[in-house]
Design an enzyme around this catalytic site. Structure first.
Site, mmCIF file in Angstrom:
data_model
loop_
_atom_site.group_PDB
_atom_site.id
_atom_site.type_symbol
_atom_site.label_atom_id
_atom_site.label_comp_id
_atom_site.label_asym_id
_atom_site.label_seq_id
_atom_site.Cartn_x
_atom_site.Cartn_y
_atom_site.Cartn_z
ATOM 1 C CD GLU A 65 18.019 14.236 42.194
ATOM 2 O OE1 GLU A 65 16.819 14.315 42.493
ATOM 3 O OE2 GLU A 65 18.827 13.527 42.821
ATOM 4 C CG ASP A 91 22.971 16.297 36.908
ATOM 5 O OD1 ASP A 91 22.914 17.543 36.878
ATOM 6 O OD2 ASP A 91 23.316 15.642 37.910
ATOM 7 C CG ASP A 151 24.175 12.178 34.743
ATOM 8 O OD1 ASP A 151 22.934 12.301 34.894
ATOM 9 O OD2 ASP A 151 24.992 12.347 35.662
ATOM 10 C CG ASP A 210 22.335 8.635 38.269
ATOM 11 O OD1 ASP A 210 21.968 7.491 37.907
ATOM 12 O OD2 ASP A 210 23.082 8.866 39.240
#
Ligand code: 0RA
Length: 640
Positions: free
Chosen positions: A429, A502, A504, A506
């Site tokens: 991403e 990532d 996290d 998101d």
């Protein structure tokens, strides 16, 4: 039974005793496993349904008793006759329950009475009696209540008059014989499902499910019949119809036909079919006839209204895409085929269905021109999407043949190796992360496809719509294995597809969106074990001169506990995103096959997965978020 409508004991044709049933139970109920055991319930229940279908009952209650192995089926029909048979000098009830084929299954003169029944009054009841350790029949009729008890198919005593009673009806309690069945425990869900379906198939019938094992009681009752069933399926599948009212056909010509279906935005085709209330999971001549009729009606409508699209040919699969419906027919002598007897084999049924659907559907389309136009558009879009996905596949095959890279997405940093068995593609991403990954990777074996735009939520969206999304289209092109029904893992240009996001929330969100797409439209890749998640670290932990990488908080704490000795200094860096990571670090922690960790995406329970994705990717963003975070905690294997 006799041809006229008055029933009494003398009209029962007696064939033979029950010994053969106990000797070869498989011949009568298919086997003595779980399916055979449940068959006993269907036999008794179907008799009550027949009584209802003939207009004599409107309520059936099925009780699974606390022991899980005994059942009571009760209806408010006329009650099985209890008067004595003139020549046999036995109650009709006893003859029905102790005689194989009593009830006239092979007596054609009875056709007028039991035309469309699945169970055929009492026929199955004797089989159940034969295979029961104990069976008790309680009958209410002619102002009294009667009872008769049997063991292993034999009466233990005489028909007893219990006393005066109002109303009428039949109640059968039975306990399957453990000498016949290795396991006598019923599955409540299996029974519940069958009863609920029956309440849709036989509109107006009230079916009460009394589950004493789980202590719950439910009533199934649908005045709208299979139309209500269709509505329920559409909601459950979150399949949005492209037109408001389903197509409905209700017909009685030689056989009874009922159907309803809608074109939806879903990409799957789903037809639930039943013959005499018995599910035909494997289809058969009735389903094929219906499909044929639909195809011809649609083709003819398109042709007569000059709606033939340019540059694309409509295939049968395009016309059927997204069609969700229910088909229920009743025929006199169904022939079921296959291991599980769940496929209808009567050849005459094909043309009967075909010729029933075709004119009715055409007329419906002509009477609802706006609806028809919407449906035709949906079909054309399906055809274009299919051809686009084929074209993507074909262009890839051409590319590999010429070893050029003409049609690959521009932002793909391909690997140099042409050996599919050693290569992998990382879907990353964002541009900066993509940049780090491109620099840090093993160029020979690792390809990087950065996703720039938004990945759309593809749940409930047709492949046609999905392919309009640039990022998804690029992914499909880069993989080269096609999408939808065409997806072929053996054509994938890489051995592994790795999603790298990532660590996290998101990142997890994007991963979930991609997995949703893959699950819905490239499921074959998951089944082939070719889809993986990369696990980039969330923290860098420097302790003295040593550096560690932690995947999450727990990992970080473990490292600190293990390696911080005395008052050694430690420093913790949290990565904001992959883009922040030095290419070399990304290689060491996430890309290098020797040091990285990958999770293989597996589907442990496809049905549950379908439901979870449907629920969570459907609408509610907060539920979706919870799902993602919970899953993110999970350690080793990620089940989609
Ligand atoms: C034979 C004749 C009649 C009713 C039945 C069988 C019958 C069987 C079952 C099995 C379950 N529930 C049932 N209800 C009725 C006709 C009796 C009459 O003419 O009154």
């Amino acid at each position: 039974m006799s041809a006229n409508n008055s029933y009494n004991a003398s009209s029962i044709t007696v064939l033979e005793g029950l010994d053969p049933v106990r000797k070869r139970p498989g011949m009568y109920i298919g086997g003595t496993g779980s399916a055979g055991l449940h068959h006993l319930v269907w036999e008794i229940f179907d008799n009550s349904v027949d009584e209802a279908m003939n207009g004599h009952a409107d309520q059936i209650e099925v009780t699974l008793h606390k022991d899980g192995a005994t059942i009571t089926v009760s209806d408010n029909g006329r009650g099985i006759p209890v008067d004595n048979h003139p020549t046999h000098k036995k109650p009709a009830l006893e003859i029905i329950l102790c005689t194989l084929h009593a009830g006239g299954k092979f007596d054609n003169s009875s056709a007028g009475n039991y035309k469309t029944s699945g169970g055929l009054h009492g026929v199955g009841a004797s089989v159940v009696n034969a295979l029961s350790k104990r069976l008790v029949a309680t009958i209410k009729r002619d102002g009294a209540e009667w009872e008769m008890e049997f063991r292993q198919g034999k009466a233990t005593g005489k028909l007893k008059k219990l006393g005066a009673a109002r109303g009428s009806g039949t109640t059968i309690f039975f306990h399957p014989d453990p000498q016949i069945f290795p396991r006598t425990e019923f599955n409540p869900d299996t029974i519940r499902e069958r009863l609920e379906v029956a309440s849709y198939i036989h509109k107006g019938l009230k079916v009460i499910w009394n589950d004493e094992v789980n202590g719950k009681k439910e009533t199934f009752h649908h005045e709208e019949g299979i139309l209500a069933f269709l509505k329920k399926i559409l909601v459950e599948k979150d399949a949005r119809p492209v037109h408001e009212q389903p197509f409905v056909l209700d017909k009685e010509n030689g056989l009874r036909i009922e159907m309803c279906f809608s074109w939806t935005e879903s990409t799957e085709e789903l037809l639930k079919s039943y013959v005499n209330g018995i599910p035909t999971a494997n289809g058969g001549t009735h389903e094929n006839g219906l499909r044929g009729g639909v195809l011809k009606a649609i083709r003819n409508y398109i042709e007569t209204h000059n709606l033939t699209p340019r540059g694309v040919t409509l295939a049968a699969e395009d016309i059927r895409e997204g069609v969700i419906g229910v088909l229920s027919i009743f025929i006199e002598e169904p022939q079921f085929q296959g291991q599980t007897k769940d496929r209808l084999n009567n050849p005459e049924v094909h043309s009967m269905l075909d010729s029933a659907v075709r004119p009715a559907l055409e007329q419906w389309l002509n009477n609802n021109r706006t609806v028809a136009e919407t449906i035709v558009n949906r079909i054309i879009i399906a055809a274009r999407a299919r051809e686009a996905s084929r074209a993507a596949s074909a262009s890839i095959s051409r590319k590999t043949a010429t070893s050029g890279r003409l049609n690959l997405p521009g932002k793909l940093a391909d690997c140099s190796s042409n050996n599919r068995n050693e290569s992998e593609i990382f879907i990353v991403e964002g541009d900066s992360a993509g940049g780090s990954a491109k620099q840090g990777r093993d160029r020979n074996r690792q390809a990087i496809l950065p996703l720039r735009g938004k990945v759309l939520n593809t749940e409930g969206t047709s492949l046609a719509k999905v392919m309009e999304n640039r990022e998804i289209a690029d992914l499909v092109t880069a993989l080269g294995c096609g999408a939808g029904a065409d997806c072929d893992p053996t054509k994938m240009r890489y051995h592994r597809l790795v999603l790298l996001a990532d660590a996290d929330s998101d990142g997890h969100h994007i991963t979930t969106l991609l997995l949703t797409f893959i699950f819905r439209h490239m499921r074959q890749l998951i089944d082939a074990g070719r889809v993986f998640l990369a696990l980039p670290p969330l923290y860098r932990v420097d302790i003295g001169k040593e550096t560690f990488w932690a995947a999450d908080d727990a990992d970080r704490d473990r490292i600190l506990k293990q390696h911080v000795k005395g008052n050694a200094k430690s420093e913790i860096t949290r990565f904001k995103g992959l883009g922040e990571m030095m290419p070399k670090v990304l290689w060491e922690t996430t890309l290098n096959p020797k040091t990285r960790r990958l999770l293989r995406v597996e589907i442990s329970d496809a049905l549950a997965t379908d439901r979870i994705i449907n629920e969570l990717m459907g609408k509610d963003a907060s539920a979706r978020f919870r799902f993602i975070m919970e899953r993110a905690e999970e350690a080793d294997e990620l089940d989609v």
